[in-house]
Design an enzyme around this catalytic site. Structure first.
Site, short mmCIF file in Angstrom:
data_model
loop_
_atom_site.label_atom_id
_atom_site.label_comp_id
_atom_site.label_asym_id
_atom_site.label_seq_id
_atom_site.Cartn_x
_atom_site.Cartn_y
_atom_site.Cartn_z
N GLY A 13 30.83 -11.86 33.76
CA GLY A 13 31.21 -13.03 32.95
C GLY A 13 32.04 -12.60 31.76
O GLY A 13 31.98 -13.20 30.69
N ALA A 14 32.83 -11.55 31.96
CA ALA A 14 33.59 -10.96 30.83
C ALA A 14 34.90 -11.69 30.57
O ALA A 14 35.63 -11.33 29.66
CB ALA A 14 33.86 -9.48 31.11
N ARG A 16 35.56 -14.60 29.33
CA ARG A 16 35.69 -15.41 28.11
C ARG A 16 34.35 -15.41 27.36
O ARG A 16 33.37 -14.82 27.83
CB ARG A 16 36.09 -16.85 28.47
CG ARG A 16 35.05 -17.56 29.30
CD ARG A 16 35.50 -18.94 29.74
NE ARG A 16 34.33 -19.78 29.98
CZ ARG A 16 34.39 -20.99 30.52
NH1 ARG A 16 35.56 -21.48 30.89
NH2 ARG A 16 33.30 -21.69 30.68
N VAL A 64 29.01 -13.21 41.19
CA VAL A 64 27.78 -12.39 41.16
C VAL A 64 26.67 -12.94 42.06
O VAL A 64 25.69 -12.25 42.31
CB VAL A 64 27.22 -12.21 39.72
CG1 VAL A 64 28.20 -11.44 38.85
CG2 VAL A 64 26.85 -13.54 39.10
N ASN A 90 25.73 -10.91 32.12
CA ASN A 90 26.02 -12.01 31.18
C ASN A 90 26.48 -13.29 31.88
O ASN A 90 26.37 -14.37 31.31
CB ASN A 90 27.09 -11.52 30.19
CG ASN A 90 27.75 -12.67 29.45
OD1 ASN A 90 27.20 -13.18 28.47
ND2 ASN A 90 28.92 -13.11 29.92
N SER A 142 18.42 -16.65 27.08
CA SER A 142 18.69 -17.76 26.15
C SER A 142 17.39 -18.15 25.47
O SER A 142 16.31 -18.01 26.07
CB SER A 142 19.23 -18.97 26.92
OG SER A 142 19.22 -20.13 26.09
N TYR A 155 18.24 -24.50 34.01
CA TYR A 155 18.74 -23.42 33.12
C TYR A 155 17.56 -22.69 32.47
O TYR A 155 17.53 -21.45 32.45
CB TYR A 155 19.64 -24.06 32.06
CG TYR A 155 20.34 -23.09 31.15
CD1 TYR A 155 21.44 -22.36 31.58
CD2 TYR A 155 19.92 -22.92 29.82
CE1 TYR A 155 22.11 -21.49 30.72
CE2 TYR A 155 20.58 -22.06 28.96
CZ TYR A 155 21.67 -21.34 29.41
OH TYR A 155 22.32 -20.48 28.56
N ALA A 157 14.49 -22.46 33.54
CA ALA A 157 13.77 -21.68 34.56
C ALA A 157 14.54 -20.40 34.87
O ALA A 157 13.94 -19.31 35.01
CB ALA A 157 13.59 -22.52 35.83
N LYS A 159 16.55 -18.71 32.90
CA LYS A 159 16.54 -17.78 31.76
C LYS A 159 15.13 -17.23 31.52
O LYS A 159 14.96 -16.06 31.15
CB LYS A 159 17.08 -18.46 30.50
CG LYS A 159 18.55 -18.87 30.62
CD LYS A 159 19.47 -17.68 30.89
CE LYS A 159 20.94 -18.04 30.76
NZ LYS A 159 21.83 -16.90 30.97
N ILE A 188 25.52 -20.59 20.38
CA ILE A 188 26.70 -19.78 20.10
C ILE A 188 27.95 -20.60 20.43
O ILE A 188 28.01 -21.23 21.49
CB ILE A 188 26.69 -18.49 20.97
CG1 ILE A 188 25.35 -17.74 20.83
CG2 ILE A 188 27.88 -17.59 20.62
CD1 ILE A 188 24.99 -17.27 19.44
P1 NAI Z 1 31.12 -19.30 29.22
O1 NAI Z 1 30.98 -20.46 30.14
O2 NAI Z 1 32.14 -19.36 28.13
O3 NAI Z 1 31.37 -17.95 30.05
C1 NAI Z 1 30.61 -17.66 31.18
C2 NAI Z 1 31.31 -16.61 31.98
O4 NAI Z 1 30.53 -16.36 33.16
C3 NAI Z 1 32.70 -17.04 32.44
O5 NAI Z 1 33.59 -15.95 32.28
C4 NAI Z 1 32.50 -17.34 33.93
O6 NAI Z 1 33.63 -17.10 34.72
C5 NAI Z 1 31.40 -16.36 34.28
N1 NAI Z 1 30.67 -16.74 35.49
C6 NAI Z 1 30.03 -17.90 35.72
N2 NAI Z 1 29.53 -17.90 36.96
C7 NAI Z 1 29.84 -16.70 37.51
C8 NAI Z 1 29.59 -16.09 38.76
N3 NAI Z 1 28.90 -16.72 39.73
N4 NAI Z 1 30.07 -14.85 38.98
C9 NAI Z 1 30.76 -14.18 38.02
N5 NAI Z 1 31.02 -14.72 36.81
C10 NAI Z 1 30.58 -15.96 36.58
O7 NAI Z 1 29.66 -19.07 28.63
P2 NAI Z 1 29.12 -18.28 27.33
O8 NAI Z 1 28.75 -19.27 26.33
O9 NAI Z 1 30.02 -17.16 26.99
O10 NAI Z 1 27.75 -17.69 27.94
C11 NAI Z 1 27.58 -16.37 28.39
C12 NAI Z 1 26.10 -16.16 28.67
O11 NAI Z 1 25.34 -16.42 27.49
C13 NAI Z 1 25.56 -17.08 29.76
O12 NAI Z 1 24.62 -16.37 30.54
C14 NAI Z 1 24.86 -18.15 28.95
O13 NAI Z 1 23.83 -18.76 29.67
C15 NAI Z 1 24.32 -17.35 27.78
N6 NAI Z 1 24.03 -18.12 26.59
C16 NAI Z 1 25.01 -18.83 25.93
C17 NAI Z 1 24.67 -19.55 24.80
C18 NAI Z 1 25.67 -20.33 24.02
O14 NAI Z 1 25.27 -21.00 23.07
N7 NAI Z 1 26.96 -20.26 24.32
C19 NAI Z 1 23.29 -19.62 24.32
C20 NAI Z 1 22.35 -18.86 25.08
C21 NAI Z 1 22.73 -18.13 26.18
#
Ligand code: NAI
Length: 247
Positions: A13-14, A16, A64, A90, A142, A155, A157, A159, A188
């Site tokens: 998930g790198a 963005r 993934v 991530n 999370s 979500y 469940a 996490k 975030i």
């Molecule tokens: P985002 O939606 O901006 O980025 C998520 C990234 O994961 C994207 O690059 C996307 O392409 C990738 N991704 C999604 N499904 C995928 C898959 N099946 N295979 C490979 N890559 C995949 O989300 P954000 O906010 O950067 O979140 C990152 C992590 O942090 C997530 O696990 C999220 O649940 C967690 N998180 C985020 C919070 C927030 O407030 N933004 C709070 C708590 C946890």
């Protein structure tokens, strides 16, 4: 010499948000970073940003939750790089909705990426980690996995499952010098949270004692700490980074 010089990291998930910030941070501390996201374009752009800043990176597209794709990519990477020191699970998605209206597809999509994705990535690298007798795995969970949230049963469940997975794998790998920890971010500011309604954001802000949302950089700093030698005696833990929201 930088702290992570000579180390290799794989961040999912790198493309963005938080994953991108973690990839940039680990690279700035000297690690070679494999940037993995769903699209080659996003992975390429983050790897290019790292290289432009003088760091070392490569880019891969991967879903993934696809076990065959995970096995083949991880196998090829281990051959090419000779090993991985840090795995950051991530990649994550949300498919929010009240349970009464939650479809099986929304449940599966969330669990398949957030929990099964971490299982597949970790499993694919476990033999290598155990042979290498060093390394660190970080699972991005999370605070919702700790406290639950109406409209996020899937979500939460996934996490909470990730936190249990972290503790179990930490116990399995500890004697081989491999540490496994989770980070539980609060709210975030990223594309994921930008999608929320303004009134939802305002009501969340009221629950944060520090009175501000976190940044992806805040999570990147925590990930760097958990990878660094400073965290050598820390495993099986969940580091909450949330401005005091959950305590
Ligand atoms: P985002 O939606 O901006 O980025 C998520 C990234 O994961 C994207 O690059 C996307 O392409 C990738 N991704 C999604 N499904 C995928 C898959 N099946 N295979 C490979 N890559 C995949 O989300 P954000 O906010 O950067 O979140 C990152 C992590 O942090 C997530 O696990 C999220 O649940 C967690 N998180 C985020 C919070 C927030 O407030 N933004 C709070 C708590 C946890």
């Amino acid at each position: 010499m930088k702290l992570l010089e000579g180390k290799k990291a794989l961040v999912t998930g790198a493309g963005r948000g938080i994953g991108k910030a973690i990839a940039l941070k680990l690279a700035s501390e000297g690690a070679h970073v494999v940037c993995v996201s769903r699209t080659q374009e996003n992975s390429d752009s983050v790897a290019a940003e790292i290289q432009a800043a003088g760091g070392s990176a490569q880019a891969q597209a991967l879903d993934v939750s696809d076990s065959a794709a995970v096995d083949s990519l991880v196998g090829a990477l281990v051959k090419e790089l000779g090993g991985i020191d840090f795995l950051v699970n991530n990649a994550g998605v949300t498919r929010d909705g009240l349970l009464m209206r939650m479809s099986e597809a929304d449940w599966d999509a969330t669990l398949n990426t957030n929990l099964k994705g971490a299982f597949l990535m970790t499993k694919a690298l476990t033999r290598m980690f155990l042979k290498q007798k060093s390394g660190a795995i970080i699972n991005v969970a999370s605070v919702i996995g700790l406290i639950g949230n109406a409209g996020q049963a899937n979500y939460a469940a996934s996490k909470a499952g990730l936190i249990g997975f972290t503790k179990s794998t930490a116990k399995e790998m500890a004697s081989r010098g491999v540490r496994v920890n989770a980070i539980a971010p609060g709210f975030i500011q990223t594309d994921m949270t930008d999608a929320l309604k303004d009134e939802t954001k305002e009501s969340i802000l009221e629950q944060i004692p520090m009175g501000q949302f976190g940044t992806a950089q805040d999570i990147a700093e925590a990930a760097f700490f958990l990878c660094s030698p400073s965290a050598r005696y820390i495993t099986g833990q969940t580091l909450v980074v949330d401005g005091g929201m959950v305590m």
